[in-house]
Design an enzyme around this catalytic site. Structure first.
Site, short mmCIF file in Angstrom:
data_model
loop_
_atom_site.label_atom_id
_atom_site.label_comp_id
_atom_site.label_asym_id
_atom_site.label_seq_id
_atom_site.Cartn_x
_atom_site.Cartn_y
_atom_site.Cartn_z
N HIS A 58 21.96 42.39 52.79
CA HIS A 58 21.46 43.09 51.61
C HIS A 58 20.75 42.13 50.66
O HIS A 58 21.19 41.01 50.46
CB HIS A 58 22.60 43.77 50.85
CG HIS A 58 23.19 44.91 51.63
ND1 HIS A 58 24.51 45.27 51.51
CD2 HIS A 58 22.65 45.72 52.56
CE1 HIS A 58 24.74 46.28 52.34
NE2 HIS A 58 23.63 46.57 52.97
N MET A 103 39.52 42.93 39.70
CA MET A 103 39.80 44.36 39.86
C MET A 103 41.30 44.57 40.02
O MET A 103 41.88 45.51 39.46
CB MET A 103 39.04 44.93 41.07
CG MET A 103 37.53 44.98 40.84
SD MET A 103 36.63 46.04 42.01
CE MET A 103 36.69 45.07 43.49
N GLY A 127 44.35 46.61 37.45
CA GLY A 127 45.20 47.72 37.87
C GLY A 127 44.62 48.55 38.99
O GLY A 127 45.16 49.59 39.36
N ASP A 132 44.67 43.05 50.38
CA ASP A 132 44.50 41.61 50.56
C ASP A 132 43.26 41.30 51.38
O ASP A 132 42.59 40.30 51.17
CB ASP A 132 45.73 41.03 51.27
CG ASP A 132 46.96 41.11 50.37
OD1 ASP A 132 46.75 41.12 49.14
OD2 ASP A 132 48.08 41.20 50.89
N THR A 133 43.01 42.15 52.34
CA THR A 133 41.78 42.02 53.11
C THR A 133 41.24 43.43 53.29
O THR A 133 41.95 44.41 53.09
CB THR A 133 42.03 41.42 54.51
OG1 THR A 133 42.85 42.33 55.24
CG2 THR A 133 42.69 40.07 54.44
#
Lengths: 671, 487
Positions: free
Chosen positions: A314, A333, A337, A342-343
């Site tokens: 992109h 982020m 909250g 994690d991935t």
């Protein structure tokens, strides 16, 4: 029975009329404009199940995809009201509506389209990166248009910013550029979003769920459709804002809409390295504007682990500061909250958790699953998948233009040049579907060269000259010349080949042949010349003979013809084997002896008139030359002088006038 | 296609040519200059891998005769998108041509470490040295953001400019150019600590510079130091951009290509115009966008980018570490990033050999060429005791026929099957989209036939779910998703 019509508009809306009896026209379903204006849409809803749009640009496949989607969503009318195609030409475009057909109007200008369809408030703009700026600016002049999706990739950043500036000041929502668009399950789909029908069915996009998403990448939006379908009750709405640096609307614009929309219960955000738009969402959460649960991830976490900068797919995915890296975005982020896995691989599990929580709390009440609809598969696609077959109306065995490279009888065009097979080689590929030996190609070329022209006085050239002088174009002039070719002009080749071969194959001795022909009062085609004689031979004939003797493996027909010539010249000196006769018998020798044809094939080709083809092709060179010559000389219209025509008219018997047709009286010709 | 850095010399050529030509947005305080700038003196020297360094330097003397002017002093530096060259000792100031030559000779073609990056110095720039009085150095930076373009300006330019974000005065020029600030507004925001006498000259320059920025579609432009030497009555000034970094919007080529080209043509650079023996599309050479320092395009990368330029499909390849263990053959711009992420987060960032993607419905043949190039690179690298990992991945395609593109991949796999086994390559496949069943069935069949160590998954598997499965020990056994069965 044809359905009753009023003003040409078919009134039945329930499907094709009469069982299989109607004409093709009866299978076309037409949609009339709504009888009353639709109630205004609510602020937060960009699209609904009565949304009508224009598609800008000729994209039949995308439009068909949209119509198919509308159909399986059980919409009453298609979402596409018309197509705007400035290069125009066509007035309607034929599309499928389920199994029946419908016609979509095609407009050449925007003003016209807008005036005709007052219910349209959105446009899917497929214009190219070069023209999308002007077309979008034009579309924004019409207050009726509330949103535009820009599909093009590679829109200059300044132009994109200008578009979004104007859009903002006019309150228009821009989706894109460089996006696939977006989708509202059960209601509306932009262009190619969601992929093919089978995927739309697999991801249950034909009915609404509760999860609204916004993603940067268009390609990944399809992945999100899949993830959301597998881990919740499905997609409520999804938008891909596009991978450019300056998308017309960003995450926050759509998330604010989702916040307002009571039917969107859970929000998914798929961000990316580059830009700072994720932080606007974080701010909105912090100040309490956004309260709905969000599951989010920013892709491109690997960027900071590389040593040099890598430009990802992109345009906008390049971090200009620490803040713009995916890692920092994900952390920020999470701190705000948002549910951040994690991935990315853990995202489905996180989504499933948040979803089941909402179900437990009663925020989401899963709906009973409707029966997945069926959509007929497209013919071309079914064919690509190898599911169907149909007898072809045409067969071609000589050339193929579908692949990477043009093929002549299986030989790629690049090899044609690499191996320098010449015009003769190309002719042997296309006429006979095989490689002939090199000498054969050279012989064919020789024939073309010898027959190319024979002066302006022969019928063909004359016709061409006269037609040219009448001011006609090249093709007319050429064809008028070619049309004279037949048994008398240029036909000697075919005739000679036929007579000589017949005699030879019957085992007639050359003398017997000549005698038989004389007895039958027939001239031997290919024998005789106006001025040339044995002592003054035709050099063209000598050239051919020499070449054939030297190169052909055998030339029995030529030998036979020469023997015939010995007989005929003993009667009259100019009854020599002329160039037509020579070429004809040599050609028969070639077919019979080059080893590439069976006896039947050789016979067959001769019967098909291939020799005439040779003459037509060769002489076309000369006829075009005469055309060009006359044009170059600027010659005027030709009129044949009276004194060169003998006028012999019948004199009519008296009292002929007034007689009934056919009874005008006797007509006499007096000489 | 995006905002791309350009060579310093190219940036200078564009500014020099267009500064007097680009239409200004509002009238500036000074009357427009009656003459255009003289051709800029930019000696660009390129040393290819096998170049004869002396030969290149000698040839430069013919191309740029001004190098041989008596008593002339020069600046020499590498022009390869390297930041802070002064601090890395990559700047030779106030040198005679002989000295400059010696300085370049010592470095041309040699490996150089700049911070964490190592790369060969190949592109040099030599220009006249500009002696200037104190207090004439400025710093200016224009960069684009969503709402407009920021102009940053400070009166203290030079190598030690420091934290400009803090120090510089800043003004945002809105996208709508009808709202371009007045001259007074510009002066009062940007020229706070600049003596009044040079205001007009500076405002004129800044306005013109911004006009070029807009007209030639820059997305970033930094000049530091900018030297402005006003004439006696401050009605005009001599302006020199001593150092410059810039990015152009490559996508604007169809609008600005002509302007970029003409500024870089021999006529604009004061060189004899060669007799045209070749038809070019513009009045100068097409813009070049160099690879970042330390990452010269390999033969394979150039090959793929050439292939990319010839089709409507997208084919990208960047080799990150040719000796890496983990290789990717991923379809889709978004999915390819997701794969790289997954590999990095599994702890294999250093082992990741390439970043790349193929998308936009490439043909079977294009996919074959692409796959062959990647496989070739992978198998050319020495074997690894633990073997290698190849991900043939991708998202759910929108309209690409998966079976068709996989045919190309399969063809490439077949060619190198024995070597794949020899190098102990594990192959992990995940793909979905139109006709994926057929594609996966075919690749699985080939894997079995050629005895490749291959695992195949469809849309039930998360897009990049195969990465932890392959790389994180023990993960595979816990995974509930079944491999694609072929039905």
């Amino acid at each position: 029975m044809p359905a009753p019509t009023t003003n040409g508009v078919q009134t039945n809306g329930t499907g094709p009329s009469g069982p299989q009896s109607g004409s093709a026209n009866d299978r076309i379903q037409r949609f009339s404009a709504p009888s009353r204006p639709l109630s205004p849409r609510s602020e937060h809803a960009l699209f609904h199940d009565r949304t009508r749009c224009f598609v800008y640009g000729l994209q039949p496949r995308a439009v068909q995809g949209m119509l198919d989607f509308d159909f399986i969503c059980k919409r009453k009318s298609p979402s596409v009201a018309g197509i705007i195609y400035t290069f125009g030409g066509q007035f309607v475009s034929k599309m499928y509506w389920g199994t029946s057909e419908t016609l979509l109007p095609v407009y050449q200008d925007v003003t016209n389209a807008i005036a005709k369809h007052t219910d349209v408030d959105t446009v899917v703009n497929f214009a190219s990166s070069r023209s999308v700026y002007t077309s979008t600016m034009e579309l924004m002049n019409f207050p009726q248009i509330k949103s535009i999706a820009i599909i093009a990739e590679g829109v200059p950043e300044r132009r994109a910013r200008e578009i979004l500036y104007v859009a903002k000041s006019k309150g228009i929502t821009i989706i894109g550029p460089a996006t696939v668009g977006g989708i509202k399950p059960g209601a509306y789909k932009i262009g190619n979003t969601g992929g093919m029908m089978d995927n739309i069915v697999a991801s249950k996009l034909y009915r609404k769920g509760s999860v609204a998403y916004v993603s940067k990448s268009g390609g990944m939006s399809n992945e999100l459709n899949n993830i959301i379908c597998q881990n919740s009750d499905g997609v409520y709405e999804g938008v891909a804002i596009g991978g450019d640096r300056y998308p017309g609307t960003t995450f926050i614009d759509h998330i604010l809409r989702y916040q307002e929309d009571p039917e969107a219960k859970l929000i998914v955000l798929l961000g990316e390295v580059g830009g700072v738009e994720e932080y606007k969402v974080i701010e909105a959460i912090k100040d309490g504007t956004i309260t709905k649960p969000i599951v989010a991830w920013a892709i491109g976490t690997c960027a900071s682990m590389f040593k040099t900068e890598v430009q990802f797919g992109h345009a906008g995915s390049m971090a200009n500061s620490q803040l713009e890296t995916a890692a920092v975005k994900n952390k920020s982020m999470k701190d705000a909250g948002i549910y951040v896995p994690d991935t990315f691989e853990d995202m489905p599990a996180v989504l499933a958790n948040v979803y089941s929580d909402l179900v437990k709390k009663g925020t989401i009440k899963p709906q009973p699953e409707p029966v997945p609809p069926k959509i007929p598969i497209d013919y071309s696609w079914a064919q690509e998948l190898g599911l169907i077959r149909k007898p072809a109306a045409f067969i071609s065995t000589i050339s193929d233009d579908r692949g990477q490279e043009l093929l002549y009888a299986g030989m790629p065009i690049s090899d044609v040049f690499k191996e320098e097979i010449g015009i003769g080689g190309v002719m042997s590929l296309l006429w006979f579907r095989r490689r002939l030996p090199n000498y054969a190609g050279r012989f064919l070329e020789m024939v073309l060269m010898l027959t190319a022209d024979h002066g302006p006085a022969v019928s063909g050239a004359m016709n061409t000259i006269i037609t040219t002088r009448a001011g006609k174009d090249l093709i007319s002039a050429l064809v008028s010349g070619l049309l004279t070719i037949g048994s008398r002009f240029g036909g000697a080749l075919d005739g000679a080949a036929e007579e000589f071969t017949k005699a030879f194959d019957k085992g007639l001795s050359p003398r017997d042949f000549v005698d038989t022909m004389r007895k039958e009062n027939k001239l031997i085609p290919g024998i005789g010349h106006r001025v040339k004689s044995r002592n003054n031979p035709d050099l063209r004939v000598e050239l051919v003979k020499e070449f054939v003797k030297k190169n052909f493996p055998a030339c029995k027909m030529l030998d036979y013809a020469i023997a015939v010539e010995t007989v005929t010249t003993s009667k009259k000196d100019n009854l020599i084997l002329n160039v037509d006769g020579c070429v004809a018998v040599c050609f028969v020798d070639l077919m019979r002896n080059c080893g590439a044809f069976s006896a039947e094939e050789a016979e067959d080709y001769l019967k098909m008139g291939v020799l005439n083809g040779l003459f037509v092709l060769g002489r076309s060179i000369g006829l075009i030359a005469h055309y060009l010559d006359q044009k170059r000389l600027r010659t005027g219209l030709y009129r044949h002088p009276w004194d060169d025509i003998t006028y012999l008219l019948p004199t009519l018997a008296s009292g002929g006038t007034g007689g009934a047709p056919g009874k005008e009286g006797r007509v006499e010709v007096s000489l | 296609m995006s905002a791309k850095s350009i060579l310093e010399a190219d940036g200078k050529a564009i500014l020099n040519y267009h500064l007097t030509r680009a239409p200004v947005i509002k009238p500036t305080p000074l009357p427009p200059s009656a003459t255009h700038n003289p051709p800029s003196r930019l000696a660009q020297l390129y040393f290819a891998e096998d170049a004869d360094v002396k030969g290149v330097l000698d040839a430069a003397e013919t191309t740029y005769p001004w190098l041989l002017q008596k008593d002339a002093k020069f600046v020499a530096k590498p022009d390869q998108l390297i930041k802070r060259r002064g601090k890395s000792g990559l700047l030779a100031l106030n040198k005679t041509w002989e000295q400059a030559k010696a300085w370049i000779e010592e470095r041309a073609g040699k490996e150089q470490q700049v911070q964490t990056v190592k790369g060969a110095l190949r592109q040099f720039l030599v220009e006249p040295f500009v002696p200037h009085p104190d207090g004439t150095e400025y710093y200016i930076n224009i960069n684009s953001v969503r709402d407009g373009d920021n102009i940053l300006f400070t009166a203290e330019g030079g190598v030690d400019v420091g934290d400009v974000d803090e120090k510089a005065k800043k003004i945002l020029i809105p996208v709508d150019l009808s709202q371009f600030p007045s001259n007074d507004e510009l002066a009062s925001t940007l020229l706070h600590d600049v003596p009044k006498g040079v205001h007009n000259v500076l405002i004129d320059f800044i306005s013109r510079l911004y006009a070029v920025y807009v007209d030639c579609q820059f997305t970033y432009l930094e000049i530091n130091p900018l030297v402005v030497i006003p004439n006696a009555d401050a009605t005009s000034a001599e302006v020199h951009f001593l150092d410059l970094a810039a990015k152009l919007d490559q996508t604007a080529d169809f609008e600005c290509g002509v302007k970029w080209a003409v500024a870089r043509g021999p006529a604009a650079l004061g060189q004899p115009v060669p007799k045209a023996d070749k038809v070019s599309i513009d009045a100068g050479p097409p813009m070049e966008f160099p690879a970042p320092f330390g990452r010269e395009l390999s033969k394979e990368e150039s090959y793929i980018s050439e292939l990319d330029a010839k089709t409507g499909a997208s084919l990208k390849l960047t080799v990150l570490n040719s000796k890496g263990r983990v290789w990717t053959l991923v379809a889709g711009g978004g999915a390819s990033v997701v794969y790289a992420d997954a590999i990095a987060s599994a702890g294999f960032a250093d082992e990741l050999a390439n970043y790349g993607e193929y998308s936009g419905a490439p043909t079977e043949t294009q996919t074959y060429y692409y796959a062959r190039t990647v496989l070739d690179l992978m198998l050319r690298a020495p074997m690894h005791p633990e073997g290698k990992v190849l991900f043939i991945g991708g998202g759910i395609a929108n309209f690409t026929n998966v079976a068709a593109t996989f045919k190309g991949v399969i063809r490439a796999l077949r060619e190198v099957a024995p070597t794949l086994v020899e190098h102990k390559v594990q192959i992990w496949v995940r793909r979905a989209g139109p006709n994926y069943q057929e594609g996966l069935k075919n690749i699985k069949a080939v894997g079995e036939e050629l005895k490749l160590n291959m695992h195949v998954y469809g849309p039930d598997m998360h897009v990049s779910g195969i990465v932890p499965l392959a790389l994180v020990p023990g993960k595979k056994d816990k995974e509930p998703v079944k491999e694609f069965s072929g039905h």
